[in-house]
Scaffold this motif. Structure first.
Motif, PDB file in Angstrom:
ATOM      1  N   SER A  89       0.858  -1.190   0.000  1.00 50.43           N
ATOM      2  CA  SER A  89       0.000   0.000   0.000  1.00 50.43           C
ATOM      3  C   SER A  89       0.890   1.234   0.000  1.00 50.43           C
ATOM      4  O   SER A  89       1.423   1.638   1.040  1.00 50.43           O
ATOM      5  N   ASN A  90       1.010   1.818  -1.176  1.00 51.08           N
ATOM      6  CA  ASN A  90       1.823   3.029  -1.281  1.00 51.08           C
ATOM      7  C   ASN A  90       1.222   4.147  -0.435  1.00 51.08           C
ATOM      8  O   ASN A  90       1.930   4.974   0.127  1.00 51.08           O
ATOM      9  N   LEU A  91      -0.094   4.129  -0.307  1.00 50.29           N
ATOM     10  CA  LEU A  91      -0.788   5.162   0.471  1.00 50.29           C
ATOM     11  C   LEU A  91      -0.392   5.082   1.946  1.00 50.29           C
ATOM     12  O   LEU A  91      -0.074   6.093   2.582  1.00 50.29           O
ATOM     13  N   LEU A  92      -0.410   3.876   2.485  1.00 54.28           N
ATOM     14  CA  LEU A  92      -0.047   3.700   3.895  1.00 54.28           C
ATOM     15  C   LEU A  92       1.426   4.023   4.108  1.00 54.28           C
ATOM     16  O   LEU A  92       1.796   4.699   5.064  1.00 54.28           O
TER      17      LEU A  92
END
Lengths: 518, 171
Positions: free
Chosen positions: A166-169
């Motif tokens: 998860s690049n977002l996390l």
């Protein structure tokens, strides 16, 4: 200006400010020229006293060099440290203001050192405009400080399993880490490298003034650092806002958050704070009443060289066109812009007018802030391909004028906000072309264009209104003459960069002559 | 020696690939830009979710989406609707990015269903994840074959080509 007495020329060939000094010998030999040079005979009996007399004049910076039988004294240029994360070759939207400000100071006789991020950041991430880099005045000293960007690693072999999961996390966690150094996600981690570079620059050549342009707000750190360390005055140039959400008109975060407290402290000691329009300045005045310095409006503007490229523009190029007009949007598309309403209005207008029906709508510039285009915006533009809407990619700053000249009318699409002027509104005004303002009338750009001819604003943001504006703009664009263009260009003179920056540069020069702000 | 390079550009989102290329490169051709940057012959193939007019011979996997058992199950239990609701909130987007309906995972599953896509990816010397949704596919392919180079972003890849692959030629 006569340097010793700091009055406007004409001045007498000898200056009382010097001649009143105590050394009788000096009284006889010093000559002062209103050009800013002072000349003193080398054959004085007391050289130390001669120098003392010159230095004790009301001149802060002096250089002295022997020349023939004389010592020549001249005012030494003040040293500006200009901090701008985004600076050419970056092609980010704010880069033009940074480029123009540094160049303007150099042209006014300052030594300018620009502190910016390493070029790899722009090459890998924001995208570059190498032509823009050629616009940097060769006298500007550019110091590039390594910056490890959150999105920075293009080599996927270096991406961890967690980042791929998860690049977002991963980005969120990394942002929290950056906040430890400075309360700003993504950029906060740059603080240490900035301070270290600032210290070195100040050691090598003492800095007289620091200007930080934000965002990122970490650009304000060197000014604050040198002010605490050496009482160097600093200016905070708010290209964007820090704690004001310009679209929602509300405060970002708590007034007692770490970053809010930091902003309050920085503003309290700034010699000046610059804002791009009066509504933003007034918000800051209300929230952070000025203490030591003043809050000024330094609007985004157009460069004189840019405006020159439109002088004498004629509609002759239209004569050979058998098709319709070309409506153009040039700029970055991001944030809550009424893009869909505008394009729906365009679709309607094409049905109602033969002229618009045979016309094209061309979008140039970037889609989003990163080198990869925003897929959501791309998808929207795709939906309107069948009605002559085309996206034709980014434009180098050096080609901007040429691209404008391929348009017959301009579309100003902006998000609703009483705080948003945008940079492109100034360029649009300078071209002299008719402008369809497809934004809510409350948007601050309205104030910039009020009073201009050939400007067609929306009364409210609906497709029907946009259609009406397209129809009116098209009719006018097809009838424009060279005189019409010239009249619009003359009207825009007051929006030039020179008119915005010169008063501030003059004021700051006198301010640091007096020893700066508290 | 001018050995050729097999480059595979991967586009995982449903965006029109031609728009993505145009946005990053203007009117320039990716193949020519890569060749110019590296000084080598470049053969370019495209694996994408949506079809491309400029690369009609590319492998389009969007049509294979939803045929995987997991996709059918997720659709039946209403996960797609839940994803839409979650997408409205920051925390929801975070959850979505970790879930099975994240576009990079959906794309990866679709790629695995298509033998021609897997074959093209295996033949690559260099993988370019053009968008974020393509990163997982490029990264996983590289995990299986560490001799393949994999990069994210067109601008970054062109920069890397100018340094890494041009140096390889001269050595």
């Amino acid at each position: 200006m006569c340097i010793p007495c700091r009055k406007n020329s004409p001045r007498p060939p000898s200056c009382p400010a010097i001649l009143d000094k105590r050394c009788s010998d000096v009284r006889a030999v010093i000559e002062v020229k209103c050009s800013g040079l002072m000349r003193a005979s080398k054959h004085t009996s007391n050289l130390a006293e001669l120098f003392q007399a010159v230095i004790s004049a009301d001149v802060k910076w002096l250089t002295a060099k022997p020349e023939g039988d004389y010592w020549m004294f001249a005012e030494k240029p003040p040293h500006l440290l200009y901090v701008a994360w985004g600076y050419p070759p970056s092609r980010g939207a704010g880069v033009y203001r940074a480029l123009a400000t540094a160049n303007a100071f150099v042209r006014q006789g300052w030594d300018v050192t620009v502190l910016t991020a390493s070029r790899e950041v722009f090459e890998y991430q924001t995208g570059t405009d190498t032509e823009l880099e050629k616009s940097i005045d060769p006298r500007v000293n550019v110091v590039r400080v390594p910056f490890s960007w959150i999105r920075g690693e293009p080599d996927l072999s270096k991406w961890s399993r967690g980042r791929v999961a998860s690049n977002l996390l991963w980005t969120y966690l990394r942002a929290q880490k950056d906040r430890i150094d400075f309360p700003e996600p993504v950029y906060g981690g740059w603080r240490r490298a900035l301070i270290s570079a600032t210290d070195k620059i100040h050691r090598d050549k003492p800095v007289d003034l620091v200007i930080g342009t934000a965002n990122p707000n970490v650009d304000f750190v060197p000014g604050w650092h040198l002010h605490r360390k050496a009482r160097v005055p600093y200016v905070m140039d708010y290209r964007d806002t820090w704690h004001l959400d310009v679209y929602q008109d509300k405060r970002i975060g708590s007034p007692n958050s770490r970053s809010s407290r930091m902003e309050r402290r920085l503003l309290a000691h700034a010699a000046e704070a610059w804002f791009v329009n009066a509504p933003i300045r007034d918000w800051h005045k209300r929230v952070y009443p000025p203490k030591s310095g003043t809050y000024e409006v330094v609007a985004n503007a157009f460069e004189e060289e840019f405006a020159e490229k439109f002088r004498g523009m004629r509609p002759a190029s239209r004569d050979g066109k058998t098709g319709g007009l070309v409506f153009g949007y040039l700029g970055t598309i991001y944030g809550p812009m009424p893009l869909r309403e505008s394009l729906d209005g365009w679709r309607l207008a094409r049905k109602q007018s033969e002229l618009v029906g045979s016309s094209r709508l061309v979008i140039r510039g970037r889609l989003g802030h990163y080198s990869e285009p925003d897929p959501k915006v791309l998808a929207i533009l795709d939906e309107y391909r069948d009605v002559g809407v085309s996206y034709e990619g980014p434009v180098s700053k050096t080609d901007v004028a040429a691209v404008y000249r391929t348009f017959d009318a301009l579309l100003l699409i902006l998000g609703r906000s009483k705080y948003v002027t945008s940079g492109k509104v100034f360029e649009y005004a300078a071209t002299g072309l008719p402008i369809a303002s497809l934004h809510h009338p409350e948007t601050a750009a309205t104030e910039v264009l009020k009073g201009r001819r050939d400007w067609y604003p929306l009364t409210e943001v609906t497709a029907e209104n946009a259609c009406e504006v397209f129809l009116r703009t098209a009719d006018r664009a097809a009838a424009m003459t060279a005189d019409d263009y010239a009249e619009n260009q003359n009207w825009a003179d007051h929006l030039s960069r020179e008119k915005q920056l010169l008063p501030r540069i003059k004021h700051l020069r006198s301010l640091i002559g007096k020893g700066g702000a508290s | 020696m001018n050995s050729s390079l097999q480059v595979v550009a991967i586009i995982g989102s449903p965006t029109d690939p031609d728009q993505l290329f145009r946005s990053a490169l203007g009117g320039d051709s990716l193949q020519e830009e890569l060749a110019k940057a590296s000084g080598r012959d470049v053969r370019l193939q495209v694996v994408s979710w949506s079809p491309s007019e400029k690369f009609p011979q590319g492998v389009v996997v969007g049509t294979a989406a939803g045929t995987e058992a997991m996709d059918r199950v997720l659709s039946r239990i209403g996960a797609v609707r839940l994803q839409g609701v979650l997408q409205k909130y920051p925390a929801g987007r975070l959850l979505n990015s970790l879930g099975p309906l994240d576009q990079s995972r959906v794309f990866w599953r679709a790629v695995q269903k298509r033998e021609d896509a897997v074959s093209v990816l295996r033949s690559a010397d260099v993988l370019v994840a053009v968008d974020l949704a393509a990163v997982r596919t490029a990264w996983k392919t590289r995990q299986n074959n560490p001799s393949v180079a994999a990069y994210y972003g067109l601008a970054s890849t062109l920069k890397v080509f100018a340094t890494r692959f041009a140096q390889t030629t001269s050595s």
